[in-house]
Design a protein around this motif. Structure first.
Motif, PDB file in Angstrom:
ATOM      1  N   SER A   2       0.834  -1.199   0.000  1.00  0.00           N
ATOM      2  CA  SER A   2       0.000   0.000   0.000  1.00  0.00           C
ATOM      3  C   SER A   2       0.872   1.253   0.000  1.00  0.00           C
ATOM      4  O   SER A   2       1.906   1.312   0.640  1.00  0.00           O
ATOM      5  CB  SER A   2      -0.894  -0.001   1.241  1.00  0.00           C
TER       6      SER A   2
ATOM      7  N   PRO B 130      -7.676 -11.679 -14.953  1.00  0.00           N
ATOM      8  CA  PRO B 130      -6.867 -10.498 -14.624  1.00  0.00           C
ATOM      9  C   PRO B 130      -6.426 -10.499 -13.158  1.00  0.00           C
ATOM     10  O   PRO B 130      -7.074 -11.118 -12.303  1.00  0.00           O
ATOM     11  CB  PRO B 130      -7.829  -9.333 -14.900  1.00  0.00           C
ATOM     12  N   ALA B 131      -5.335  -9.789 -12.903  1.00  0.00           N
ATOM     13  CA  ALA B 131      -4.714  -9.779 -11.570  1.00  0.00           C
ATOM     14  C   ALA B 131      -5.718  -9.517 -10.443  1.00  0.00           C
ATOM     15  O   ALA B 131      -5.715 -10.215  -9.427  1.00  0.00           O
ATOM     16  CB  ALA B 131      -3.589  -8.742 -11.536  1.00  0.00           C
ATOM     17  N   GLN B 132      -6.587  -8.542 -10.638  1.00  0.00           N
ATOM     18  CA  GLN B 132      -7.451  -8.149  -9.521  1.00  0.00           C
ATOM     19  C   GLN B 132      -8.520  -9.186  -9.189  1.00  0.00           C
ATOM     20  O   GLN B 132      -9.114  -9.157  -8.116  1.00  0.00           O
ATOM     21  CB  GLN B 132      -8.055  -6.749  -9.752  1.00  0.00           C
ATOM     22  N   GLN B 133      -8.751 -10.141 -10.096  1.00  0.00           N
ATOM     23  CA  GLN B 133      -9.725 -11.206  -9.801  1.00  0.00           C
ATOM     24  C   GLN B 133      -9.062 -12.500  -9.329  1.00  0.00           C
ATOM     25  O   GLN B 133      -9.741 -13.435  -8.890  1.00  0.00           O
ATOM     26  CB  GLN B 133     -10.538 -11.527 -11.067  1.00  0.00           C
ATOM     27  N   GLN B 135      -6.992 -13.652  -6.840  1.00  0.00           N
ATOM     28  CA  GLN B 135      -7.056 -14.224  -5.490  1.00  0.00           C
ATOM     29  C   GLN B 135      -8.448 -14.792  -5.207  1.00  0.00           C
ATOM     30  O   GLN B 135      -8.579 -15.877  -4.631  1.00  0.00           O
ATOM     31  CB  GLN B 135      -6.693 -13.156  -4.441  1.00  0.00           C
ATOM     32  N   ASN B 136      -9.473 -14.075  -5.636  1.00  0.00           N
ATOM     33  CA  ASN B 136     -10.837 -14.549  -5.416  1.00  0.00           C
ATOM     34  C   ASN B 136     -11.094 -15.877  -6.127  1.00  0.00           C
ATOM     35  O   ASN B 136     -11.649 -16.821  -5.550  1.00  0.00           O
ATOM     36  CB  ASN B 136     -11.835 -13.476  -5.894  1.00  0.00           C
ATOM     37  N   ALA B 153      -1.861 -15.358 -13.512  1.00  0.00           N
ATOM     38  CA  ALA B 153      -2.089 -13.958 -13.138  1.00  0.00           C
ATOM     39  C   ALA B 153      -0.861 -13.413 -12.416  1.00  0.00           C
ATOM     40  O   ALA B 153      -0.233 -14.128 -11.639  1.00  0.00           O
ATOM     41  CB  ALA B 153      -3.321 -13.840 -12.247  1.00  0.00           C
ATOM     42  N   VAL B 155       0.143 -12.138  -9.752  1.00  0.00           N
ATOM     43  CA  VAL B 155      -0.032 -11.874  -8.321  1.00  0.00           C
ATOM     44  C   VAL B 155       0.591 -13.026  -7.542  1.00  0.00           C
ATOM     45  O   VAL B 155       0.619 -14.156  -8.012  1.00  0.00           O
ATOM     46  CB  VAL B 155      -1.522 -11.766  -7.920  1.00  0.00           C
TER      47      VAL B 155
END
Lengths: 185, 185
Positions: A2, B130-133, B135-136, B153, B155
């Motif tokens: 962050s 995509p990266a932001q999805q 982990q979910n 991804a 991450v």
């Protein structure tokens, strides 16, 4: 990490990286300029220093060899550019491909590799040719003073000690999982 | 390894793998059934035993999550099938993709994941979102008893200890080279 915090402790970093705080402190002290006993690390300073140490504060230029389906996907992948890796030339050993256009690239013949590597200050070669051609392509890249190879071909390349190779082979990755998966069943 | 020899020594194996013969013998003896003092290893027997130990003597079934450009390239990649990894289902969180056809697959909604993993005996999840999805998606796969994740991804996924993750991220691979490339310049 962050951007909204100014200082980070080795405890916090260890938590994020799944390492012990002691290991974090030890690893960072290897480069010898970060320690502020009892206070933690200044995030902005740490980030800047690490980027410099890792060579991530500058642009790196790469050439692609092999413009088949995989090579085209690599050229069109936006992730490299975002992180300062720039593909500046594309080559193919197949004369039928030479001269064709992919995005902003004219596909060049392997004969032009020597001059292009020098002219465009290329230090990384991305190998996206079939397995049986890969070692030969890697040899040519190394002869032309390329020191870093990102190898997508499913072969374990033989290279001199001073060459850095990273392999991107999903099958090898899967094969390295199955021993553990079998144990979990 | 050439099929044209019947017996191989730890010396020869070490040469091929860039390891010492002593390390080869030590590693193999860990599994405890190969040693033939002074004679070497029977190639056919060794290969068979290693494949069994590594879990490479059987088929492994995978599902793909994410059918964008990358996911489609993965589905069309012949290398998985050749090595006994079979993609048997494709999912996407985007309702616009669900129901579309890619090769032999009907793209399924994430709601169908639970039942499909059981019905089709899936043990590996391939993540191409995509990266932001990511982990979910990885959390959902783990909830559904998937133990192996091949993550495309960019991450660093957080997973429990008993989950095996392999990351395929070319940018991370490049970033892990630059420290050494800088030193070589």
């Amino acid at each position: 990490m962050s951007e909204s915090i100014d200082v980070v402790s080795s405890q916090q970093l260890g938590g994020l990286l799944q390492m012990t705080p002691a290991q974090i402190r030890k690893d960072l002290s290897y480069f010898g300029r970060f320690g502020k006993q009892g206070r933690g690390y200044d995030v902005r300073f740490l980030l800047h220093e690490l980027q410099e140490i890792l060579g991530l504060d500058r642009e790196w230029r790469a050439c692609l060899v092999g413009v088949g389906r995989l090579g085209r996907a690599i050229i069109n992948y936006p992730g490299f550019y975002r992180e300062n890796f720039r593909i500046v030339a594309a080559f193919d050993g197949d004369r039928a491909q030479v001269g064709s256009t992919i995005g902003e690239f004219n596909v060049q013949s392997m004969d032009e590799l020597s001059d292009t590597v020098i002219d465009k200050k290329i230090s990384i070669g991305i190998v996206a040719v079939p397995a049986q051609q890969a070692q030969n392509v890697i040899d040519v890249l190394i002869e032309n003073n390329i020191k870093g190879i990102l190898n997508y071909a499913p072969v374990a390349a033989k290279v001199p000690m001073n060459i850095v190779v990273r392999n991107i082979d999903p099958v090898l990755s899967l094969q390295s999982m199955t021993f553990y998966l079998r144990e979990l069943e």
